[in-house]
Scaffold this active site. Structure first.
Site, mmCIF file in Angstrom:
data_model
loop_
_atom_site.group_PDB
_atom_site.id
_atom_site.type_symbol
_atom_site.label_atom_id
_atom_site.label_comp_id
_atom_site.label_asym_id
_atom_site.label_seq_id
_atom_site.Cartn_x
_atom_site.Cartn_y
_atom_site.Cartn_z
ATOM 1 N N ASN A 10 0.872 -1.179 0.000
ATOM 2 C CA ASN A 10 0.000 0.000 0.000
ATOM 3 C C ASN A 10 0.907 1.227 0.000
ATOM 4 O O ASN A 10 1.474 1.578 1.034
ATOM 5 C CB ASN A 10 -0.893 -0.014 1.249
ATOM 6 C CG ASN A 10 -1.713 1.265 1.378
ATOM 7 O OD1 ASN A 10 -1.838 2.031 0.424
ATOM 8 N ND2 ASN A 10 -2.268 1.497 2.560
ATOM 9 N N TRP A 11 1.021 1.840 -1.164
ATOM 10 C CA TRP A 11 1.932 2.993 -1.278
ATOM 11 C C TRP A 11 1.345 4.265 -0.674
ATOM 12 O O TRP A 11 2.022 5.273 -0.575
ATOM 13 C CB TRP A 11 2.282 3.234 -2.755
ATOM 14 C CG TRP A 11 3.386 2.350 -3.258
ATOM 15 C CD1 TRP A 11 3.872 1.235 -2.651
ATOM 16 C CD2 TRP A 11 4.138 2.512 -4.466
ATOM 17 N NE1 TRP A 11 4.881 0.697 -3.408
ATOM 18 C CE2 TRP A 11 5.065 1.464 -4.520
ATOM 19 C CE3 TRP A 11 4.104 3.440 -5.511
ATOM 20 C CZ2 TRP A 11 5.968 1.314 -5.572
ATOM 21 C CZ3 TRP A 11 4.996 3.297 -6.562
ATOM 22 C CH2 TRP A 11 5.925 2.247 -6.585
ATOM 23 N N LYS A 12 0.065 4.237 -0.333
ATOM 24 C CA LYS A 12 -0.608 5.454 0.155
ATOM 25 C C LYS A 12 -0.338 6.599 -0.838
ATOM 26 O O LYS A 12 -0.289 6.340 -2.035
ATOM 27 C CB LYS A 12 -0.146 5.797 1.567
ATOM 28 C CG LYS A 12 -0.142 4.587 2.489
ATOM 29 C CD LYS A 12 0.035 4.956 3.921
ATOM 30 C CE LYS A 12 0.257 3.700 4.726
ATOM 31 N NZ LYS A 12 0.103 3.881 6.143
ATOM 32 N N HIS A 96 -9.562 1.063 4.836
ATOM 33 C CA HIS A 96 -8.276 1.332 5.497
ATOM 34 C C HIS A 96 -8.514 2.332 6.626
ATOM 35 O O HIS A 96 -9.327 3.245 6.504
ATOM 36 C CB HIS A 96 -7.272 1.898 4.489
ATOM 37 C CG HIS A 96 -5.883 1.958 5.043
ATOM 38 N ND1 HIS A 96 -5.470 2.969 5.873
ATOM 39 C CD2 HIS A 96 -4.838 1.115 4.928
ATOM 40 C CE1 HIS A 96 -4.211 2.739 6.236
ATOM 41 N NE2 HIS A 96 -3.808 1.623 5.666
ATOM 42 N N GLU A 98 -6.976 4.845 7.653
ATOM 43 C CA GLU A 98 -6.812 6.270 7.322
ATOM 44 C C GLU A 98 -8.061 6.804 6.640
ATOM 45 O O GLU A 98 -8.438 7.962 6.817
ATOM 46 C CB GLU A 98 -5.560 6.458 6.440
ATOM 47 C CG GLU A 98 -4.292 6.243 7.266
ATOM 48 C CD GLU A 98 -3.077 5.773 6.474
ATOM 49 O OE1 GLU A 98 -3.073 5.904 5.232
ATOM 50 O OE2 GLU A 98 -2.133 5.265 7.113
ATOM 51 N N GLU A 171 -5.325 -4.761 10.741
ATOM 52 C CA GLU A 171 -4.342 -3.697 10.878
ATOM 53 C C GLU A 171 -4.646 -2.888 12.139
ATOM 54 O O GLU A 171 -5.471 -1.959 12.100
ATOM 55 C CB GLU A 171 -4.411 -2.755 9.673
ATOM 56 C CG GLU A 171 -4.103 -3.423 8.365
ATOM 57 C CD GLU A 171 -3.506 -2.427 7.374
ATOM 58 O OE1 GLU A 171 -2.374 -2.663 6.944
ATOM 59 O OE2 GLU A 171 -4.143 -1.414 7.077
ATOM 60 N N GLY A 177 2.219 2.629 10.547
ATOM 61 C CA GLY A 177 3.150 3.739 10.322
ATOM 62 C C GLY A 177 3.814 4.242 11.595
ATOM 63 O O GLY A 177 4.436 5.303 11.586
ATOM 64 N N SER A 216 3.397 -1.773 10.428
ATOM 65 C CA SER A 216 4.849 -1.739 10.631
ATOM 66 C C SER A 216 5.534 -3.083 10.382
ATOM 67 O O SER A 216 6.455 -3.456 11.105
ATOM 68 C CB SER A 216 5.181 -1.193 12.024
ATOM 69 O OG SER A 216 4.689 0.135 12.148
ATOM 70 N N GLY A 237 2.817 -1.029 4.296
ATOM 71 C CA GLY A 237 2.841 0.396 3.961
ATOM 72 C C GLY A 237 4.268 0.861 3.724
ATOM 73 O O GLY A 237 4.843 0.677 2.654
ATOM 74 N N GLY A 238 4.880 1.464 4.739
ATOM 75 C CA GLY A 238 6.203 2.083 4.609
ATOM 76 C C GLY A 238 7.238 1.204 3.920
ATOM 77 O O GLY A 238 7.940 1.662 3.004
HETATM 78 C C1 PEP Z 1 -0.828 0.344 5.960
HETATM 79 O O1 PEP Z 1 -0.969 1.536 5.768
HETATM 80 O O2 PEP Z 1 -1.668 -0.438 5.517
HETATM 81 C C2 PEP Z 1 0.331 -0.105 6.744
HETATM 82 C C3 PEP Z 1 0.323 -1.315 7.217
HETATM 83 O O3 PEP Z 1 1.350 0.804 6.926
HETATM 84 P P1 PEP Z 1 2.773 0.524 7.631
HETATM 85 O O4 PEP Z 1 3.299 -0.789 7.099
HETATM 86 O O5 PEP Z 1 3.624 1.674 7.243
HETATM 87 O O6 PEP Z 1 2.514 0.455 9.101
#
Ligand code: PEP
Length: 257
Positions: A10-12, A96, A98, A171, A177, A216, A237-238
């Site tokens: 997930n590049w956001k 998600h 966010e 999640e 994040g 994370s 994500g990251g």
């Molecule tokens: C996400 O946004 O779905 C996510 C899991 O982010 P991160 O891996 O950065 O915590």
């Protein structure tokens, strides 16, 4: 039941055409790996055409980070399933945290989006439904109550037959994040809960549903998380913005297959 591991990036609101090329090249070097793990990348929607050029010959799937529940019309700034499908998306993230927190994704809207994806006639698409509790909810021992409420609202109208097109990502909001990962045992506990909830509603059809952990996940913690019985892969994500890290996470998922 043996489920193929799944890893979704997930590049956001990050990345660019250059990163798409770099990441596609890094994945292409691991072609053998892609037959053992389902890998999908959800870049910002405008980067889907750039990704399409790179993944055409590869087994990397594309996805979108959200969708509008309506077919078309006066929805400035939004994307329909037809537009996303045409741009190569096969996986659609829905709910998600966010989007739940900042962009008005209520349970009712999330359910409408899930139904729209699963009822879409032009093409078979997969919905990746995200659920998870906040830190305050975990501290108040409400984790399973919150997750159960999110699941039952989002899947209210979803049939057992449709569950072959559903992936669930647990999640925890406090882990997204933040660099704070749920321990493998904490994640497994909620995954087990989700699996049993699905089994009660869908009987055997529940066993086909991949359950991903997100929050994370990094190259150095992926393997222990993915070693848990009910964790079939990750939503990343990251670390999905770093080709080496993302490839390492995909490799960690292969160890599960
Ligand atoms: C996400 O946004 O779905 C996510 C899991 O982010 P991160 O891996 O950065 O915590």
């Amino acid at each position: 039941m043996q489920r193929q591991p799944v890893v979704i990036a997930n590049w956001k609101m990050n990345g660019n055409r250059q990163l798409a090329k770099q990441m596609a090249e890094a994945l292409r070097e691991e072609a053998g790996l892609l037959s053992q793990v389902q890998v999908a990348v959800c870049p910002p929607a405008v980067l889907l055409p750039a990704w399409q050029q790179h993944v055409f010959y590869d087994a990397v799937h594309l996805g979108a980070q959200d969708v509008n529940e309506f077919e078309h019309g006066a929805h400035t700034g939004e994307h329909s399933l037809a537009l996303l499908g045409e741009a190569g998306a096969e996986y659609i993230l829905v709910g998600h945290s966010e989007r739940r927190q900042h962009y008005g994704d209520t349970d009712a809207r999330i359910s409408a989006k899930v139904n729209a994806v699963l009822d879409y006639q032009a093409q078979q698409l997969k919905v990746v439904l995200c659920v998870g509790e906040t830190a305050a909810q975990r501290e108040a021992q409400q984790t399973t109550t919150v997750v159960q409420a999110q699941l039952s609202a989002a899947l209210e109208q979803v049939t057992a037959a449709q569950m072959t097109h559903v992936i669930i990502a647990y999640e925890p909001v406090w882990a997204i994040g933040t660099g704070k990962t749920a321990s493998p045992a904490q994640a497994q506990e909620v995954h087990r809960f989700i699996r049993s909830w699905l089994q009660q509603k869908y009987a055997a059809a529940a066993d086909t549903v991949p359950l991903l952990y997100g929050g994370s996940v990094k190259a150095d913690n992926a393997e222990t998380l993915f070693a848990e019985q009910d964790i079939d892969g990750g939503l990343i994500g990251g670390a999905s913005l770093e080709p080496d890290a993302f490839v390492a996470i995909c490799r960690a998922a292969v160890a599960r297959s």
